[in-house]
Design a protein around this motif. Structure first.
Motif, PDB file in Angstrom:
ATOM      1  N   LEU B 167       0.844  -1.198   0.000  1.00  0.00           N
ATOM      2  CA  LEU B 167       0.000   0.000   0.000  1.00  0.00           C
ATOM      3  C   LEU B 167       0.879   1.247   0.000  1.00  0.00           C
ATOM      4  O   LEU B 167       0.641   2.208  -0.740  1.00  0.00           O
ATOM      5  CB  LEU B 167      -0.921   0.020   1.230  1.00  0.00           C
ATOM      6  N   ALA B 168       1.908   1.211   0.829  1.00  0.00           N
ATOM      7  CA  ALA B 168       2.802   2.369   0.942  1.00  0.00           C
ATOM      8  C   ALA B 168       3.467   2.674  -0.390  1.00  0.00           C
ATOM      9  O   ALA B 168       3.717   3.842  -0.723  1.00  0.00           O
ATOM     10  CB  ALA B 168       3.849   2.114   2.022  1.00  0.00           C
ATOM     11  N   ALA B 169       3.738   1.628  -1.180  1.00  0.00           N
ATOM     12  CA  ALA B 169       4.400   1.836  -2.469  1.00  0.00           C
ATOM     13  C   ALA B 169       3.562   2.719  -3.383  1.00  0.00           C
ATOM     14  O   ALA B 169       4.101   3.450  -4.228  1.00  0.00           O
ATOM     15  CB  ALA B 169       4.680   0.479  -3.131  1.00  0.00           C
ATOM     16  N   ALA B 279      -3.680  -1.465 -24.755  1.00  0.00           N
ATOM     17  CA  ALA B 279      -3.440  -0.386 -25.712  1.00  0.00           C
ATOM     18  C   ALA B 279      -3.321   0.982 -25.038  1.00  0.00           C
ATOM     19  O   ALA B 279      -3.346   2.004 -25.712  1.00  0.00           O
ATOM     20  CB  ALA B 279      -4.566  -0.362 -26.750  1.00  0.00           C
ATOM     21  N   LEU B 280      -3.189   0.977 -23.689  1.00  0.00           N
ATOM     22  CA  LEU B 280      -3.069   2.253 -22.977  1.00  0.00           C
ATOM     23  C   LEU B 280      -1.603   2.632 -22.780  1.00  0.00           C
ATOM     24  O   LEU B 280      -0.755   1.772 -22.546  1.00  0.00           O
ATOM     25  CB  LEU B 280      -3.753   2.159 -21.612  1.00  0.00           C
ATOM     26  N   ASP B 281      -1.347   3.927 -22.830  1.00  0.00           N
ATOM     27  CA  ASP B 281      -0.001   4.437 -22.518  1.00  0.00           C
ATOM     28  C   ASP B 281       0.104   4.897 -21.069  1.00  0.00           C
ATOM     29  O   ASP B 281       1.187   4.938 -20.503  1.00  0.00           O
ATOM     30  CB  ASP B 281       0.342   5.615 -23.441  1.00  0.00           C
ATOM     31  N   MET B 282      -1.002   5.290 -20.500  1.00  0.00           N
ATOM     32  CA  MET B 282      -1.009   5.741 -19.106  1.00  0.00           C
ATOM     33  C   MET B 282      -2.441   5.788 -18.610  1.00  0.00           C
ATOM     34  O   MET B 282      -3.385   5.717 -19.400  1.00  0.00           O
ATOM     35  CB  MET B 282      -0.346   7.131 -18.929  1.00  0.00           C
ATOM     36  N   ALA B 283      -2.569   5.918 -17.305  1.00  0.00           N
ATOM     37  CA  ALA B 283      -3.907   6.042 -16.731  1.00  0.00           C
ATOM     38  C   ALA B 283      -3.858   6.942 -15.514  1.00  0.00           C
ATOM     39  O   ALA B 283      -2.878   6.945 -14.757  1.00  0.00           O
ATOM     40  CB  ALA B 283      -4.451   4.669 -16.337  1.00  0.00           C
ATOM     41  N   GLU B 284      -4.918   7.732 -15.380  1.00  0.00           N
ATOM     42  CA  GLU B 284      -5.138   8.499 -14.152  1.00  0.00           C
ATOM     43  C   GLU B 284      -6.314   7.831 -13.457  1.00  0.00           C
ATOM     44  O   GLU B 284      -7.444   7.826 -13.984  1.00  0.00           O
ATOM     45  CB  GLU B 284      -5.474   9.957 -14.504  1.00  0.00           C
ATOM     46  N   VAL B 285      -6.058   7.241 -12.302  1.00  0.00           N
ATOM     47  CA  VAL B 285      -7.104   6.475 -11.611  1.00  0.00           C
ATOM     48  C   VAL B 285      -7.353   7.051 -10.224  1.00  0.00           C
ATOM     49  O   VAL B 285      -6.552   7.822  -9.699  1.00  0.00           O
ATOM     50  CB  VAL B 285      -6.736   4.975 -11.510  1.00  0.00           C
ATOM     51  N   HIS B 286      -8.447   6.619  -9.646  1.00  0.00           N
ATOM     52  CA  HIS B 286      -8.927   7.207  -8.385  1.00  0.00           C
ATOM     53  C   HIS B 286      -8.181   6.607  -7.188  1.00  0.00           C
ATOM     54  O   HIS B 286      -8.511   5.524  -6.728  1.00  0.00           O
ATOM     55  CB  HIS B 286     -10.430   6.950  -8.243  1.00  0.00           C
ATOM     56  N   ASP B 287      -7.192   7.336  -6.700  1.00  0.00           N
ATOM     57  CA  ASP B 287      -6.396   6.860  -5.562  1.00  0.00           C
ATOM     58  C   ASP B 287      -6.663   7.715  -4.326  1.00  0.00           C
ATOM     59  O   ASP B 287      -5.735   8.242  -3.715  1.00  0.00           O
ATOM     60  CB  ASP B 287      -4.903   6.871  -5.910  1.00  0.00           C
ATOM     61  N   CYS B 288      -7.910   7.827  -3.937  1.00  0.00           N
ATOM     62  CA  CYS B 288      -8.242   8.592  -2.724  1.00  0.00           C
ATOM     63  C   CYS B 288      -7.525   8.000  -1.518  1.00  0.00           C
ATOM     64  O   CYS B 288      -7.171   8.703  -0.574  1.00  0.00           O
ATOM     65  CB  CYS B 288      -9.740   8.613  -2.502  1.00  0.00           C
ATOM     66  N   PHE B 289      -7.332   6.685  -1.537  1.00  0.00           N
ATOM     67  CA  PHE B 289      -6.523   5.987  -0.545  1.00  0.00           C
ATOM     68  C   PHE B 289      -5.623   5.021  -1.305  1.00  0.00           C
ATOM     69  O   PHE B 289      -5.932   4.638  -2.435  1.00  0.00           O
ATOM     70  CB  PHE B 289      -7.414   5.238   0.458  1.00  0.00           C
ATOM     71  N   THR B 290      -4.540   4.618  -0.676  1.00  0.00           N
ATOM     72  CA  THR B 290      -3.602   3.737  -1.382  1.00  0.00           C
ATOM     73  C   THR B 290      -4.285   2.462  -1.844  1.00  0.00           C
ATOM     74  O   THR B 290      -4.072   2.007  -2.969  1.00  0.00           O
ATOM     75  CB  THR B 290      -2.421   3.385  -0.461  1.00  0.00           C
ATOM     76  N   THR B 312       2.587  -2.952  -7.990  1.00  0.00           N
ATOM     77  CA  THR B 312       3.008  -1.605  -7.618  1.00  0.00           C
ATOM     78  C   THR B 312       4.401  -1.642  -7.003  1.00  0.00           C
ATOM     79  O   THR B 312       5.272  -0.835  -7.337  1.00  0.00           O
ATOM     80  CB  THR B 312       2.002  -0.993  -6.622  1.00  0.00           C
ATOM     81  N   LEU B 313       4.594  -2.620  -6.118  1.00  0.00           N
ATOM     82  CA  LEU B 313       5.913  -2.769  -5.487  1.00  0.00           C
ATOM     83  C   LEU B 313       6.989  -3.037  -6.538  1.00  0.00           C
ATOM     84  O   LEU B 313       8.124  -2.573  -6.416  1.00  0.00           O
ATOM     85  CB  LEU B 313       5.837  -3.937  -4.491  1.00  0.00           C
ATOM     86  N   ASN B 314       6.622  -3.740  -7.603  1.00  0.00           N
ATOM     87  CA  ASN B 314       7.574  -4.062  -8.673  1.00  0.00           C
ATOM     88  C   ASN B 314       7.823  -2.893  -9.619  1.00  0.00           C
ATOM     89  O   ASN B 314       8.636  -3.011 -10.538  1.00  0.00           O
ATOM     90  CB  ASN B 314       7.066  -5.242  -9.503  1.00  0.00           C
ATOM     91  N   GLY B 315       7.088  -1.799  -9.452  1.00  0.00           N
ATOM     92  CA  GLY B 315       7.302  -0.636 -10.310  1.00  0.00           C
ATOM     93  C   GLY B 315       6.569  -0.689 -11.631  1.00  0.00           C
ATOM     94  O   GLY B 315       6.834   0.116 -12.533  1.00  0.00           O
TER      95      GLY B 315
END
Lengths: 499, 391
Positions: B167-169, B279-290, B312-315
């Motif tokens: 989560l912290a990552a 087929a996505l290059d990036m995403a903006e997603v809802h991270d109100c909490f980790t 997420t931990l793997n980058g």
């Protein structure tokens, strides 16, 4: 002295105490007076006389093996009901699941209220108006800070299941029978609280009260009862005991044993509950003989004697009730009793307790109801916000009482709660035994090590005092003395189609 | 479909933060002026034919009844058709979706979508925490905002072995990105150790697992693909969108390791766009909490269910990862002015697809970006928009 028309029997008993304990020494130290012996039971912020009454009633019903729906009446005695004027009795009866048409009533106004409730129930049974009923006596009086009563005023509840049926069909007969009763009055001002008073005012003169009011009244009642039937003279007495010393003085004068001492020592003066809690103590471990109780309050003393034929279901649990409780500091006790309040703005509920949302919601919340789909059996909670089934969209729903046991699906522990909330406050999503699911508050006592799949029991608690009004809800408890569920899981309340 | 293809030709926002010195109206004007100034070939504000205002909680600055007229007056366009949209945390993204449909329908050629939210005119005590008293008078008692998501963390950890470090990552990554975003509320790096040591807010979530309360505003100018050339040679197109609902109470969820509304909404958006997450290059997603970002990247199909924490931990979701998530810093670092949030996320997608994101620019291989919000009672509303630069 009067004689019952029909004999009335005692089937089972229950007892309950709040979760905090305060020593008289801590109270004394806070006021610089030092000393003080013993301890008293104190309600936590989510407990009051109603939740205590609920707990005692549930344990008595479980001991009797009865469903609340089978009762013909509920008589409740408490010096100070949660609503000075209001639906106190209705709330308790609804939470317990007692039939809306059942008899009963609320006795209040002095610590004699517990005996008033018992006599009223006795009369109804003796007259044949009811078959099996519940009597509950509870109190959580608020002593004034710095008064002598602060070191002796406790809290607790007792419940008795009584019947007029006398086990005619049961060869073993009832475990105990109510024998005799006697009352005496003296119109003296002892402990009281005026209309505008927040806390109970102590007696004006302790020795005056002892010598001219308490001792003579209780002694006379005791002598009358002991003399009524010399073959059934009580072997032990349970008595109201405002300061922890008066009752033993009466017992000495009667030349008898005081059985209620352990209750007084563990919980302090439990007011209206005191004589009945003492009776439960006197019944614990007893298989025959006669015991008596004398309750005092508001200038009236009433005694009742009980003949025991075999051990009373539920009586032995009083040991655990008296042994429980968490020691707290004087400041914690003051905060819990609402006598020490932060000067912050509390967050009000979204709607006031008298509003339509509560009128719609109180029944389903206190009775813990869900809307069960006749099509797919999904239970949607609460019914008032589910005109259609959350499982299949069906509209053929029936209101059912939810199970009050379940397991933790998931939970959190909230650490950032504005007043009036107190952190840590667990919030638990519970999978109930009947397949319904609820989000309820959890017990702070479980916050440290609550886990998924833990078994929990839902118990009535006071969620808040909102605009001066107590608001009740259910809390998930894992630890502690967990009462058995009220009767069968998911009792269908016939005749109620909803919503 | 016989609809008009929709293009974005301008987008802008104000720096997010605790903007004690700006009114709701001033924030709106700032975002609008930034959007107007961003149009490559210039833009006359009078060209706006209609507007949608996204504001979720007027009560946080004492003005629940904002209506559609407050913002046009503030930005010098009083008189235009304007409607306020409210749809929980996806308010901004839903306003964008509706604005796109207004253009697609042919009713309006040029539509302004503007999200504005004043979160800090009231103290935290009187603000979002006050929702502890909302909902059913009793059943929801104590349900503060973190209570909507923290139970999913408890259950996700239980079922998949997700750890607090995972989560912290999320917080560490998004703060890193936020440091590269001049519009972000927080512009500082944090460490996993700091996240783990932060005060507990709502176990298992700590302070740095939670997004801040942020004031902000963002605006976008939409027009038909046919007219986009009047404003820019680098338009970004609306490829697809989806919105979905779920039961509104927390105890009515079918699962506590995912948010079904997100899965439903993204499925509709992918189908409309004719692409999948690959087929996505990036995403903006809802991270109100980790935990929310971990649920999101699973529910959006970026990673397998249960693998979000490890990914997420793997980058895998870092700026240089397989699929960068929240290059703007996300809600955790950039902030979450509710009505403005979705519009600002879409602005980030617009910049990334135009390769104007500076130090936080991701590699654009496919030309597609996804924006996502989820929230409301029981996290029961989700909106997903997919933008593309491919004509």
């Amino acid at each position: 002295m009067s004689s019952p028309v029909h004999p009335v029997s005692l089937l089972a008993v229950g007892a309950a105490a709040p979760s905090l304990r305060l020593t008289a020494a801590d109270v004394g130290a806070a006021w610089g007076s030092g000393g003080g012996r013993g301890q008293v039971a104190v309600c936590d912020a989510d407990e009051d006389t109603l939740t205590l009454a609920f707990e005692a009633a549930e344990t008595a019903l479980a001991a009797a093996g009865l469903d609340a729906g089978e009762l013909d009446g509920l008589w409740w005695g408490t010096t100070r009901p949660p609503f000075a004027e209001g639906p106190s009795h209705t709330f308790l009866a609804t939470a317990l699941g007692i039939d809306p048409g059942a008899a009963g009533g609320l006795s209040a106004g002095s610590p004699h209220a517990g005996m008033d409730a018992l006599l009223a129930a006795w009369d109804a049974l003796a007259a044949g108006h009811a078959g099996t009923v519940l009597v509950v006596a509870s109190d959580a009086l608020l002593p004034g800070p710095g008064t002598a009563g602060e070191s002796t005023t406790g809290a607790g509840a007792a419940a008795l299941v009584l019947t007029g049926d006398n086990g005619a069909s049961n060869g073993s007969g009832p475990p105990a029978r109510l024998l005799g009763r006697a009352s005496r009055v003296r119109p003296a001002l002892d402990r009281y609280r005026g209309d505008r008073g927040a806390a109970t005012v102590d007696t004006y003169d302790g020795r005056l009260f002892r010598e001219q009011v308490f001792l003579p009244l209780l002694e006379e009642v005791g002598r009358v009862l002991a003399g009524t039937d010399p073959n059934a003279a009580p072997e032990a007495w349970a008595m109201s005991d405002p300061d922890g010393k008066l009752a033993s003085a009466v017992a000495r004068r009667l030349g008898s044993t005081l059985a209620s001492t352990p209750v007084q020592a563990a919980l302090g003066d439990t007011g209206a509950a005191s004589p009945l809690l003492g009776l439960v103590q006197a019944l614990a471990g007893r298989e025959r003989g006669a015991v008596g109780m004398i309750g005092f309050g508001g200038g009236r003393a009433t005694g009742v004697t009980v003949a025991v034929s075999r051990s009373l279901p539920g009586a032995d649990r009083i040991g655990a009730v008296l042994a429980g409780g968490r020691p707290v500091s004087y400041t914690t006790a003051l905060r819990a009793r609402g006598q020490l309040e932060a000067m912050t703005e509390p967050v009000p509920m979204g709607v006031p307790p008298g509003s339509a949302a509560f009128v719609r919601g109180n029944q389903e919340m206190l009775a813990l109801e869900g809307a069960r789909c006749r099509g797919c059996a999904t239970i949607s909670t609460p019914p008032s916000v589910h005109p259609t089934c959350t499982g299949c969209g069906g509209t053929d729903l029936q209101v059912v009482a939810l199970a009050r046991r379940g397991t933790v699906q998931t939970f959190i522990v909230n650490q950032t709660m504005p007043a009036p909330f107190l952190a840590p406050l667990p919030m638990v999503i519970v999978d109930l035994e009947d397949g319904a699911r609820l989000l309820v508050q959890g017990s702070p006592a479980d916050a440290a090590d609550l886990a998924i799949d833990d078994e929990v029991v839902l118990r009535l608690r006071r969620y808040a005092v909102e605009r001066g009004v107590p608001v009740y809800g259910y809390t998930a408890f894992r630890s502690g003395l967990a009462p058995a569920p009220v009767g069968a899981v998911s009792t269908v309340r016939t005749g109620e189609e909803g919503p | 479909m016989s609809w008009n293809r929709v293009a974005v030709v301008g987008a802008g926002l104000i720096k997010f933060g605790e903007l004690f010195d700006q009114s709701y109206e001033q924030m709106a004007a700032g975002a609008f002026q930034a959007a107007v100034a961003s149009v490559d070939k210039g833009f006359d504000p009078k060209a706006v034919e209609a507007a949608l205002v996204a504001t979720q909680r007027g009560s946080l600055w004492g003005q629940e009844g904002i209506g559609g007229n407050t913002v046009p007056s503030a930005i010098g366009l009083s008189g235009i058709p304007c409607t306020r949209v409210e749809n929980a945390c996806p308010t901004g993204s839903d306003a964008f979706r509706i604005g796109a449909m207004m253009v697609a329908s042919g009713v309006h050629d040029v539509v302004l979508v503007i999200g504005v939210e004043k979160m800090r005119d009231k103290s935290a005590q009187e603000g979002l925490l006050a929702r502890a008293a909302s909902g059913h008078p009793v059943y929801n008692r104590g349900e503060t905002a973190p209570v909507l998501f923290a139970p999913f963390a408890t259950r996700h950890m239980h079922e998949f072995g997700t750890t607090r470090e995972m989560l912290a990552a999320v917080a560490v990554k998004n703060h890193h990105n936020g440091k590269l975003d001049p519009y972000a509320h927080f512009q500082n790096e944090i460490t996993v150790e700091q996240v783990l040591a932060a005060p507990s807010v709502c176990q298992p979530l700590g302070l740095l697992d939670c997004c801040p309360q942020t004031d902000g505003a963002a605006a976008m100018i939409l027009t038909t693909a046919a007219r986009a050339g009047e404003f820019t040679d680098k338009p970004v197109y609306v490829a697809g969108f989806g919105v979905a609902t779920d039961h509104p109470a927390l105890h009515e969820k079918s699962t506590y390791v995912g948010l079904p509304a997100t899965t439903l909404a993204s499925g509709r958006a992918y189908a409309m766009a004719g692409i999948g997450p690959d087929a996505l290059d990036m995403a903006e997603v809802h991270d109100c909490f980790t935990i929310t970002e971990i649920l999101d990247i699973e529910d959006l199909g970026f990673v397998e269910k249960g693998k979000g924490g490890q990914a997420t931990l793997n980058g895998e979701t870092a700026l240089d990862g397989r699929l960068p998530v929240n290059p703007s810093g996300g809600l955790l670092a950039k902030g979450h002015p509710i009505g403005a949030t979705g519009v600002a996320q879409l602005t980030e997608c617009y910049w990334q697809l135009r390769e104007e994101a500076g130090e936080r620019q991701v590699a654009v291989r496919h030309g597609n970006a996804l924006q996502h919000n989820v929230g409301g009672r029981g996290s029961g509303v989700s909106v997903v928009n997919i933008l593309t630069r491919n004509r």
